[in-house]
Design a protein around this motif. Structure first.
Motif, short mmCIF file in Angstrom:
data_model
loop_
_atom_site.label_atom_id
_atom_site.label_comp_id
_atom_site.label_asym_id
_atom_site.label_seq_id
_atom_site.Cartn_x
_atom_site.Cartn_y
_atom_site.Cartn_z
N ILE A 62 0.78 -1.34 -0.08
CA ILE A 62 -0.08 0.06 -0.10
C ILE A 62 0.92 1.29 0.08
O ILE A 62 0.46 2.25 -0.40
CB ILE A 62 -1.08 0.05 1.03
CG1 ILE A 62 -2.27 1.04 0.93
CG2 ILE A 62 -0.31 0.40 2.52
CD1 ILE A 62 -3.25 0.64 -0.03
N THR A 63 1.99 1.32 0.43
CA THR A 63 2.99 2.43 0.69
C THR A 63 3.34 2.81 -0.80
O THR A 63 3.39 4.07 -1.24
CB THR A 63 4.20 2.20 1.18
OG1 THR A 63 5.00 0.85 0.68
CG2 THR A 63 4.05 1.56 2.85
N ASN A 64 3.43 1.70 -1.92
CA ASN A 64 3.74 2.33 -3.09
C ASN A 64 2.73 2.83 -3.95
O ASN A 64 2.71 3.93 -4.48
CB ASN A 64 3.99 0.93 -3.94
CG ASN A 64 5.17 0.34 -3.74
OD1 ASN A 64 6.26 0.96 -3.17
ND2 ASN A 64 5.27 -1.07 -3.91
N ILE A 65 1.37 2.45 -3.51
CA ILE A 65 0.20 3.03 -4.23
C ILE A 65 -0.03 4.58 -3.32
O ILE A 65 -0.16 5.30 -4.16
CB ILE A 65 -1.10 2.20 -3.95
CG1 ILE A 65 -0.95 0.76 -4.37
CG2 ILE A 65 -2.38 2.83 -4.33
CD1 ILE A 65 -2.05 -0.41 -4.06
N LEU A 66 0.01 4.53 -2.12
CA LEU A 66 -0.26 5.87 -1.48
C LEU A 66 0.81 6.87 -1.78
O LEU A 66 0.57 8.07 -2.26
CB LEU A 66 -0.23 5.64 -0.04
CG LEU A 66 -1.58 4.81 0.45
CD1 LEU A 66 -1.44 4.66 1.92
CD2 LEU A 66 -2.87 5.44 0.14
N GLY A 67 1.90 6.49 -1.88
CA GLY A 67 3.19 7.45 -2.18
C GLY A 67 3.09 7.73 -3.84
O GLY A 67 3.19 9.10 -3.77
N ALA A 68 3.07 6.84 -4.73
CA ALA A 68 2.36 7.60 -6.11
C ALA A 68 1.50 8.40 -6.28
O ALA A 68 1.54 9.35 -6.69
CB ALA A 68 2.45 6.25 -6.95
N TRP A 69 0.17 8.17 -5.56
CA TRP A 69 -0.76 9.11 -5.66
C TRP A 69 -0.43 10.36 -4.86
O TRP A 69 -0.96 11.28 -5.32
CB TRP A 69 -2.07 8.54 -4.87
CG TRP A 69 -2.55 7.64 -5.87
CD1 TRP A 69 -3.08 6.08 -5.57
CD2 TRP A 69 -3.38 7.65 -7.27
NE1 TRP A 69 -3.60 5.56 -6.71
CE2 TRP A 69 -3.94 6.28 -7.60
CE3 TRP A 69 -3.48 8.76 -7.99
CZ2 TRP A 69 -4.46 6.44 -8.88
CZ3 TRP A 69 -4.38 8.72 -9.10
CH2 TRP A 69 -4.61 7.46 -9.61
N LYS A 70 -0.02 10.21 -3.99
CA LYS A 70 0.51 11.71 -3.09
C LYS A 70 1.40 12.48 -4.00
O LYS A 70 1.01 13.93 -4.10
CB LYS A 70 0.95 11.30 -1.84
CG LYS A 70 0.25 10.91 -0.69
CD LYS A 70 1.06 10.64 0.46
CE LYS A 70 0.17 10.30 1.63
NZ LYS A 70 1.02 9.93 3.01
N LEU A 71 2.48 11.93 -4.54
CA LEU A 71 3.08 12.66 -5.52
C LEU A 71 2.33 13.26 -6.58
O LEU A 71 2.65 14.36 -7.28
CB LEU A 71 4.44 11.93 -6.05
CG LEU A 71 5.27 11.55 -4.80
CD1 LEU A 71 6.58 10.68 -5.30
CD2 LEU A 71 5.85 12.89 -4.11
#
Length: 140
Positions: A62-71
């Motif tokens: 989930i960190t990959n998904i959340l991190g990408a969406w945040k950026l």
């Protein structure tokens, strides 16, 4: 001595095009910087990101998904143009941050002094402030 109330002073700043622009960019830069750092930290799984995610029962991917969406959300908010995309980005940040606070609350993971809930709610409030202060050129 000024006889203006604090409410009147705030209204005067908000009615001033320069004051409103300064307020917008101040809030937006703080929001963008904070969310971007958070997104980078999640993508790199840096610091306490792994503990935060695992502690509330989410899988690490989930960190990959959340991190990408945040950026992507930060880029959408900061770049000129694309007002509809900005609307989606602001709503995404709001739902992401309130969802983070609620996830921690439901998992009984409040952090020291409620930090795991206060910080995301603060970012949600910054997002609302940035959205409300945005200039006409950044609106639909």
């Amino acid at each position: 001595m000024s006889t203006m109330t604090s409410h009147e002073k705030i209204a005067k700043v908000e009615s001033s095009p320069i004051g409103r622009k300064v307020a917008y960019w101040t809030v937006t830069v703080i929001l963008a910087f904070s969310i971007a750092l958070s997104g980078i930290g999640q993508l790199m799984r840096y610091g306490g990101n792994i503990d935060l995610v695992a502690g509330i029962g989410f899988p690490l991917y989930i960190t990959n998904i959340l991190g990408a969406w945040k950026l992507l959300g930060v880029i959408a908010i900061v770049i000129p143009g694309f007002p509809r995309l900005k609307e989606w980005a602001y709503s995404g940040i709001f739902f992401l941050m309130t969802g983070a606070a609620l996830s921690h609350a439901f998992a009984n993971d409040y952090g020291n002094g409620g930090f795991h809930m206060i910080l995301p709610l603060f970012y949600a409030a910054l997002g609302i402030a940035s959205w409300a202060l945005r200039p006409k050129s950044r609106r639909l």
